[in-house]
Write a protein that holds these residues in place. Structure first.
Motif, PDB file in Angstrom:
ATOM      1  N   MET A 167       3.520  -3.779 -13.802  1.00 44.93           N
ATOM      2  CA  MET A 167       2.380  -4.654 -14.047  1.00 44.93           C
ATOM      3  C   MET A 167       1.745  -5.122 -12.740  1.00 44.93           C
ATOM      4  O   MET A 167       0.527  -5.094 -12.599  1.00 44.93           O
ATOM      5  N   ILE A 168       2.561  -5.544 -11.805  1.00 46.73           N
ATOM      6  CA  ILE A 168       2.029  -6.100 -10.557  1.00 46.73           C
ATOM      7  C   ILE A 168       1.346  -5.033  -9.717  1.00 46.73           C
ATOM      8  O   ILE A 168       0.221  -5.246  -9.252  1.00 46.73           O
ATOM      9  N   PRO A 169       1.974  -3.868  -9.497  1.00 49.86           N
ATOM     10  CA  PRO A 169       1.246  -2.831  -8.746  1.00 49.86           C
ATOM     11  C   PRO A 169      -0.045  -2.389  -9.435  1.00 49.86           C
ATOM     12  O   PRO A 169      -1.038  -2.086  -8.773  1.00 49.86           O
ATOM     13  N   ARG A 170      -0.068  -2.372 -10.765  1.00 46.88           N
ATOM     14  CA  ARG A 170      -1.279  -1.991 -11.481  1.00 46.88           C
ATOM     15  C   ARG A 170      -2.388  -3.011 -11.244  1.00 46.88           C
ATOM     16  O   ARG A 170      -3.537  -2.654 -11.007  1.00 46.88           O
ATOM     17  N   TYR A 171      -2.046  -4.307 -11.324  1.00 52.38           N
ATOM     18  CA  TYR A 171      -3.051  -5.337 -11.064  1.00 52.38           C
ATOM     19  C   TYR A 171      -3.545  -5.267  -9.624  1.00 52.38           C
ATOM     20  O   TYR A 171      -4.726  -5.440  -9.362  1.00 52.38           O
ATOM     21  N   ALA A 172      -2.619  -5.038  -8.702  1.00 54.17           N
ATOM     22  CA  ALA A 172      -3.016  -4.941  -7.294  1.00 54.17           C
ATOM     23  C   ALA A 172      -3.943  -3.751  -7.088  1.00 54.17           C
ATOM     24  O   ALA A 172      -4.891  -3.823  -6.305  1.00 54.17           O
ATOM     25  N   GLY A 173      -3.686  -2.667  -7.798  1.00 59.82           N
ATOM     26  CA  GLY A 173      -4.558  -1.499  -7.683  1.00 59.82           C
ATOM     27  C   GLY A 173      -5.928  -1.744  -8.286  1.00 59.82           C
ATOM     28  O   GLY A 173      -6.947  -1.353  -7.718  1.00 59.82           O
ATOM     29  N   VAL A 174      -5.969  -2.418  -9.421  1.00 60.62           N
ATOM     30  CA  VAL A 174      -7.242  -2.681 -10.093  1.00 60.62           C
ATOM     31  C   VAL A 174      -8.098  -3.646  -9.282  1.00 60.62           C
ATOM     32  O   VAL A 174      -9.313  -3.478  -9.182  1.00 60.62           O
ATOM     33  N   THR A 175      -7.463  -4.628  -8.675  1.00 59.57           N
ATOM     34  CA  THR A 175      -8.215  -5.637  -7.918  1.00 59.57           C
ATOM     35  C   THR A 175      -8.374  -5.265  -6.445  1.00 59.57           C
ATOM     36  O   THR A 175      -8.939  -6.052  -5.678  1.00 59.57           O
ATOM     37  N   HIS A 176      -7.866  -4.109  -6.061  1.00 65.48           N
ATOM     38  CA  HIS A 176      -7.960  -3.627  -4.678  1.00 65.48           C
ATOM     39  C   HIS A 176      -7.334  -4.608  -3.692  1.00 65.48           C
ATOM     40  O   HIS A 176      -7.870  -4.861  -2.621  1.00 65.48           O
ATOM     41  N   THR A 177      -6.211  -5.207  -4.084  1.00 66.20           N
ATOM     42  CA  THR A 177      -5.499  -6.139  -3.210  1.00 66.20           C
ATOM     43  C   THR A 177      -4.063  -5.669  -3.013  1.00 66.20           C
ATOM     44  O   THR A 177      -3.127  -6.470  -3.030  1.00 66.20           O
ATOM     45  N   GLY A 178      -3.883  -4.386  -2.827  1.00 68.52           N
ATOM     46  CA  GLY A 178      -2.554  -3.814  -2.666  1.00 68.52           C
ATOM     47  C   GLY A 178      -1.820  -4.312  -1.432  1.00 68.52           C
ATOM     48  O   GLY A 178      -0.589  -4.285  -1.388  1.00 68.52           O
ATOM     49  N   ASN A 179      -2.553  -4.789  -0.438  1.00 67.08           N
ATOM     50  CA  ASN A 179      -1.898  -5.310   0.761  1.00 67.08           C
ATOM     51  C   ASN A 179      -1.204  -6.654   0.509  1.00 67.08           C
ATOM     52  O   ASN A 179      -0.453  -7.125   1.349  1.00 67.08           O
ATOM     53  N   HIS A 180      -1.436  -7.269  -0.645  1.00 67.49           N
ATOM     54  CA  HIS A 180      -0.803  -8.543  -0.998  1.00 67.49           C
ATOM     55  C   HIS A 180       0.293  -8.352  -2.050  1.00 67.49           C
ATOM     56  O   HIS A 180       0.696  -9.319  -2.697  1.00 67.49           O
ATOM     57  N   LEU A 181       0.792  -7.145  -2.212  1.00 67.00           N
ATOM     58  CA  LEU A 181       1.772  -6.851  -3.258  1.00 67.00           C
ATOM     59  C   LEU A 181       3.038  -7.690  -3.112  1.00 67.00           C
ATOM     60  O   LEU A 181       3.555  -8.227  -4.098  1.00 67.00           O
ATOM     61  N   LEU A 182       3.537  -7.835  -1.905  1.00 67.88           N
ATOM     62  CA  LEU A 182       4.735  -8.633  -1.672  1.00 67.88           C
ATOM     63  C   LEU A 182       4.485 -10.099  -2.034  1.00 67.88           C
ATOM     64  O   LEU A 182       5.357 -10.764  -2.599  1.00 67.88           O
ATOM     65  N   PHE A 183       3.292 -10.603  -1.747  1.00 68.73           N
ATOM     66  CA  PHE A 183       2.945 -11.977  -2.120  1.00 68.73           C
ATOM     67  C   PHE A 183       2.976 -12.152  -3.638  1.00 68.73           C
ATOM     68  O   PHE A 183       3.483 -13.149  -4.142  1.00 68.73           O
ATOM     69  N   TYR A 184       2.437 -11.173  -4.369  1.00 64.50           N
ATOM     70  CA  TYR A 184       2.441 -11.251  -5.833  1.00 64.50           C
ATOM     71  C   TYR A 184       3.861 -11.268  -6.383  1.00 64.50           C
ATOM     72  O   TYR A 184       4.187 -12.036  -7.290  1.00 64.50           O
TER      73      TYR A 184
END
Length: 135
Positions: free
Chosen positions: A31-48
């Motif tokens: 779920m989290i990587p998918r949201y990061a991909g959709v919102t183009h914020t993959g560089n904040h994955l660890l924060f999520y």
């Protein structure tokens, strides 16, 4: 006194283990990587992921110690919307993992209108939540 303290520590640790397992399961579902991909914020994955863990931990403490924060009806509404989005995302991600919609469509012979079926499920969940909340 020592017995109650030990029981409290064991209970808190058990709750943390369950909260961590749930967070790991959510992360494992993607779920989290998918949201990061959709919102183009993959560089904040660890924060999520850390936010998910912190939320699980704080939720455990709030439930255990029955902490109440009086922030008004608007904050309650925003938190409720957040919980609804989270739960809906959880259900959809779990449905995608086990391919529930594809299996259901094949079993019932659904060839047209899959979008309408999914929309009906979403509307039904919203109406059910509103009935439960207001009644």
């Amino acid at each position: 006194m020592l017995r109650e303290l030990l029981a409290g520590i064991v209970g808190l640790c058990g709750g943390m283990v369950v909260a961590t397992a749930l967070a790991a399961f959510i992360i494992g579902l993607g779920m989290i990587p998918r949201y990061a991909g959709v919102t183009h914020t993959g560089n904040h994955l660890l924060f999520y992921e850390n936010s998910l863990m912190l939320g699980s931990f704080l939720g455990n403490l709030f439930l255990l110690y029955r902490i109440h924060i009086n922030l008004g009806i608007w904050c309650v509404a925003l938190v409720g919307i957040g919980f609804g989005i989270f739960l809906g995302s959880w259900v959809i991600a779990l449905g995608e993992v086990v391919n529930v919609f594809a299996i259901m469509a094949r079993r019932v012979g659904l060839t047209k209108g899959a979008g309408l079926v999914i929309l009906s499920i979403a509307v039904g969940k919203v109406l059910g939540s509103l009935v439960q909340f207001f009644c």
